[in-house]
Structures are given as C-alpha cells and as structure tokens.
Design an enzyme around this catalytic site. Structure first.
Site, short mmCIF file in Angstrom:
data_model
loop_
_atom_site.label_atom_id
_atom_site.label_comp_id
_atom_site.label_asym_id
_atom_site.label_seq_id
_atom_site.Cartn_x
_atom_site.Cartn_y
_atom_site.Cartn_z
N HIS A 1 -11.18 41.76 -20.89
CA HIS A 1 -11.33 40.47 -21.39
C HIS A 1 -9.95 40.14 -21.74
CE1 HIS A 1 -15.72 39.62 -22.18
NE2 HIS A 1 -15.66 41.03 -21.99
N TYR B 1 -20.59 38.26 -30.91
CA TYR B 1 -20.60 38.81 -29.77
C TYR B 1 -22.01 38.98 -29.14
CZ TYR B 1 -20.49 43.03 -26.50
OH TYR B 1 -20.81 43.96 -25.30
N ASP C 1 -17.31 36.07 -27.62
CA ASP C 1 -17.76 36.38 -26.33
C ASP C 1 -19.31 36.12 -26.56
OD1 ASP C 1 -18.67 37.54 -23.65
OD2 ASP C 1 -17.98 39.59 -24.32
#
Length: 596
Positions: A312, A155, A194
């Site tokens: 998302h 992340y 991500d």
C-alpha cells in the site's frame, strides 16, 4: 495539521526500503511523512512484540489495538504528535465491548463523560450477525476523540477467499452504525484506514474488463453488499435504487476523490504476487474521510504512491491553520487539545503527561510505564514559546520569557524546516505533495538558542570524562582543618576479601583511588584483565592449558603443563628435558600467589 494513514504490511516492513532504511526510526519516518497524526494498519504483531523504539518515540504518543488470539495478524496503531494534539479519550474496538486498561467495565458502560459514545444499541448489534467480542478482538480499530472530532483508525477485513463475507459485512455495518450514531450526537468524525472496498470503477484498474469477465452489470457491481453500505455513508456515493432504511443521508466526505474528481489511476494498493505496482494495476481502498460539515477545514489530500515500503502507499489530508468552528474562526491547534492548552495557536501550558496522556496510551503499559527511551535520556530539547498577546497576558499569568521542557512545542511564527536528506525534492514529484507552512514547529526542528546553551548545566559531558584524571588542587590543607585531616590520616591496615586472594591495603590508598579516576581505571583494568599463565617449575617457561577428555570424575577439567614438546622418541619422557613434571589444575592456579 496533517493526518496520514498507511497499511504498512508489518510495522517494521518499511525499514527495508528507501528512504526509511537510512535511519530506521519511527521519528525519522514521521519526519519524512511530515505528519502530525499517523495511522498504521496491519501491524502484524502482538503485545509481547512491542519494543521501546515502537512505543517510546520521543515527542509522540501511541495507541494500539492488537489481535487477542491470532499471531502475526491484523493490528492498528495511531501515533499522535504531542506538540500538535492530545486526545481526550481513546478506545479500542468498534462496539465498545472491550474494557479500558486496568478496568473490568466495558467502554460502552462507562459514564458519559468518560466514554466517546455512539455505540450500537443491542438491537443494532443483533442485526450484525457477528459476535461482538470476536469482532473487536481482532485488533481492527482504534478510536481517539479530540475536541475537534472523533478519529477512527480502521483495518477492515479483506475478501480474500470469500469465507468471511459475513464477518466483513458485519464489520462495515458496525462501522456505519457507529459513525451515524456519533453524527446524531452532533460529533464530527474523521475515518481513516484500509477499508478494503473500492467505491466505483474509477477506483479499480480495468474494472470494466473484470465486470465483463464475471458477467456483471454496473448495477450489480455497485450493489455488492460491502460497496453499497460504503457508498451510502459517503456524499456523492453511487447507490442504485432507493437507499437502505437508516442510511438515507450520507455523513462523510471523500477528501482525495473530491479534491481530484476525475483523476484516474489514483490507486493505493497493488498486488505483490503479480508485481502489479510498476504497471499501476491496483485499486483505491485506503481513505481519509471526514464529516461533511468539516470538509472546508481541509486544503489538501493526496496519495503518496512514490513512497515504497508496503503493498500500500500512504494517504494524507492536511487542514487549514484556522478553521470555521460554529461560526467562528478558530485555530486548529485550539481544537485538537483540551481547553486551555492553546489560545489562537499559541501554547498556554506545557505538555503534562499526567494530564494529557489517556489510559490507552502505549506509554502507560506496565512494561513501558515510567520509562524513557535511550534518546530521551541523553537529550533535552529547549523550545522557545512565543510570548502571549496583550489580551492573553492580562488574563493569565503565563511568563513571557522562553521556557524549557522536553515536550514543549514551538513558535507558531516559523514554518517547518526539513534537514532530512530525503526531503520533498528528492522524492518523485507525485509521491510527496508540498506542505504549506505550519503554525507549529516540532521540538526536534528547533535549534537551541544561545541563551539556553549559555545557561545549560555544567558537568560531565561524555563518558570519556569519567576516566580523565582530575587536576590536583594546589591548595594545601590548613593545619587544624579537621576535614582535610580526616582524609589524610593513616589508619591501620585492614583486610579486604577478594575473589582471588586476601589483599591488605591501607585506607588512605583506597581513599586515593576513590578520588583519582586514573587509579580507579587501573584497578578496573587489573580486575578484568586476563590472568597470566603459570610458568613451569623446571624451565621457567609459560605453561599451556589443556582439557581432560578421559572419562571419569575429572573429565572436562582444565590443567596447565609445560609447553615443551614430546621427545625425539615420540613418547612422553618424564624426567628428561623433553617433558618436565609440571602439572597444575586450572582451578588451583592463583595468579596473585604463584605456585613455587
């Protein structure tokens, strides 16, 4: 095998949406995703917030990197399906400066056979411009090593207000360095998560308009520091001018883009504040990337924009059953587990927690160790294992008959079946891609065979059976049988001390209650039943309970008085039919010995 990555924006956030709200379990979520490895980002929890249903998911292992200081911030978790894969190493953080559970030695200082490797050198760390301990303390990376590849769940910091540009660039640079170091060691890499950076204009809605508004040229857009580092890591990444020193060669393959090279609007994130998702005004910042030399292993990769639950959407990639490994055709399950676990896609030994779970596993956290979920306690999965081939039977002592084990997998001959009401055909066509038949079934998808049902142990099948009286045996005790005589012999009464009174009961009565569930049930009912109220001395009517409100030592004490109302005068009339003199403190009332 399918790998799915998803920024869930809070680990419980998806359960407020369909199709997740139906069952609200991680097991059901993984079934709908049809994934074997699930990487979640932005969990927004701390270690103290972990619960049984998050950690003790039946048939799954989990690995977390959670923020050490900030609450409700960041967090990465990876779930691996025990029937398909088991990592041989697991680490938290990018730089290897953190320590394994129960150890004071950082990952980067462990022996080579106990570490994943590829850690940036001191000189490379110094060039980052970021404190390594701070970078790894924010819960942004989990690294798992399988024999097939090293998996990164990441992340990356966002560029929300521009105040952490240096930290964000340092993180991406550290990620680039670690992956390149692993590639130099000859290890394959799969990078998921991500990454908070889009590659080109096609990956951002109306990118040209935004560039025009900000006065940027295409070269300026591609030369943004984070985008430039990222594109140099990827095959076919657009990098204006000469590549940076040390980044001359790309090492990763963008699976979704390479399989859908001209697809527009393939976005994975939409801004919630402006309700951008219905109009598909978003960007592609979530990825599944793999080493270039293993790109032929994958047959499918896509986004699942029809699955709601976050700002998302999930992104997945699926492998072939048999892949090219060092010039040989090898089953993917053989490469996803330690040697000797699988052979040609057939499991040779059962899943062994002591051998197949690595120290970072959430199941080994002190608060969860040696515990099982409620579901696991009341269920046992029986899974047949396909008999080994003649070659494997001659070289091993594996039994040919089906074996039983709660975590044993599957018959590789059958395709997966889905009984969930939210199957592929009930979701938008573009949101869930059809999955090819897999060579490994999940334990929860395999029904118990008639043989296993017939041989299942007999015994109490429900809680109701505990309270059902047992049928009396028609067999009378034989004379001279000491075992029966010992039970039926009357002993002198003995005194039992209880919380309410001293009650005398013969031993034979206690034995009878212990042997008779109905008598035991009545005893429990008597114990937990509400005490009857006392009856007034004059009228033999049930008393009422009141509480003293007058200030003093008796304030708050409860007492019983006669239920008859005040007399016609509206005043207390002691000694008349309207008010008798019955008064009992509640603490003095004993239902077993009524006051007379």
């Amino acid at each position: 095998m399918r790998i799915t990555t998803w920024n869930v924006n809070g680990i419980r956030n998806p359960f407020g949406y369909q199709p997740w709200r139906e069952k609200r379990t991680f097991n059901a979520m993984f079934d709908i995703l049809e994934a074997d490895i699930v990487i979640m980002q932005e969990l927004k929890i701390q270690r103290k917030d972990l619960t049984d249903d998050m950690v003790l998911v039946p048939g799954w292992d989990c690995y977390f990197s959670l923020p050490k200081h900030k609450k409700g911030y960041s967090g990465v978790g990876i779930y691996t399906h025990q029937a398909v894969c088991a990592p041989i190493h697991a680490e938290e953080g990018l730089l290897g400066v953190l320590c394994p559970p129960g150890s004071s030695t950082p990952y980067r200082e462990l022996p080579d056979d106990a570490a994943i490797g590829g850690y940036p050198t001191p000189a490379q760390v110094a060039s980052l411009g970021v404190d390594p301990a701070v970078l790894d303390a924010e819960g942004r990376c989990v690294v798992l090593e399988f024999p097939a590849f090293v998996l990164f769940g990441v992340y990356s910091p966002a560029n929300s207000n521009g105040l952490r540009d240096d930290f964000r660039y340092g993180f991406l640079t550290a990620l680039d360095t670690r992956i390149r170091n692993l590639a130099a060691m000859g290890k394959r890499v799969v990078l998921t998560g991500d990454l908070n950076v889009s590659r080109e204009e096609i990956d951002t809605a109306k990118a040209e308009e935004l560039m025009h508004q900000e006065g940027l040229t295409r070269e300026d857009y591609l030369n943004a520091p984070n985008r430039r580092v990222f594109n140099q890591l990827i095959e076919h990444g657009r990098v204006p001018g000469e590549r940076d020193p040390g980044r001359e060669r790309p090492v990763l393959w963008d699976l979704c883009r390479e399989l859908h090279p001209k697809r527009e609007g393939m976005f994975t994130h939409w801004e919630q504040k402006i309700n951008a998702r219905p109009g598909n005004f978003g960007s592609r910042i979530d990825y599944v990337l793999c080493s270039i030399e293993m790109k032929s292993w994958f047959v499918d990769a896509n986004i699942q924009e029809g699955l709601m639950g976050s700002d998302h959407c999930p992104v997945y990639a699926s492998t072939k059953d048999v892949v090219d490994h060092q010039g040989e055709q090898v089953h993917i399950l053989d490469l996803m587990n330690s040697p000797g676990t699988f052979k040609a896609g057939t499991r040779l030994r059962e899943f062994d927690p002591a051998q197949d779970i690595v120290p970072l596993s959430g199941r080994l956290l002190p608060e969860f160790d040696k515990r099982r979920s409620i579901k696991e306690m009341f269920s046992k999965i029986t899974v047949p294992i396909r008999a080994p081939s003649a070659l494997s039977r001659t070289s091993s002592s594996i039994p040919e008959q089906p074996t039983e084990h709660p975590n044993t997998i599957t018959s590789p001959d059958k395709p997966r079946t889905r009984d969930d009401p939210h199957s592929d055909e009930k979701l938008p066509r573009d949101s869930v891609a059809k999955r090819p038949a897999s060579t490994a079934l999940r334990p929860r998808d395999v029904k118990k065979s008639k043989t296993s049902a017939a041989t299942s142990p007999k015994g109490q099948q429900s809680l109701k059976g505990f309270f059902a009286p047992k049928p009396k045996s028609p067999i009378e005790p034989r004379s001279g049988d000491a075992s029966h005589a010992a039970v039926l012999t009357m002993e002198p009464p003995r005194k039992l001390s209880t919380s309410t009174a001293d009650v005398e009961a013969p031993t034979s009565e206690l034995v009878q209650q212990a042997r008779d569930p109905e008598a035991s049930k009545q005893s429990w009912d008597k114990l937990f039943s509400k005490k009857p109220p006392p009856r007034c001395e004059s009228h033999n009517e049930p008393c009422i309970s009141l509480t003293t409100k007058k200030t003093g030592i008796n304030c708050g004490r409860q007492f019983w008085i006669c239920s008859r109302p005040l007399g016609p005068s509206g005043q207390k009339e002691n000694g008349t039919e309207w008010r008798c003199g019955t008064f009992i403190w509640a603490s003095d009332w004993n239902a077993s010995h009524p006051r007379t």
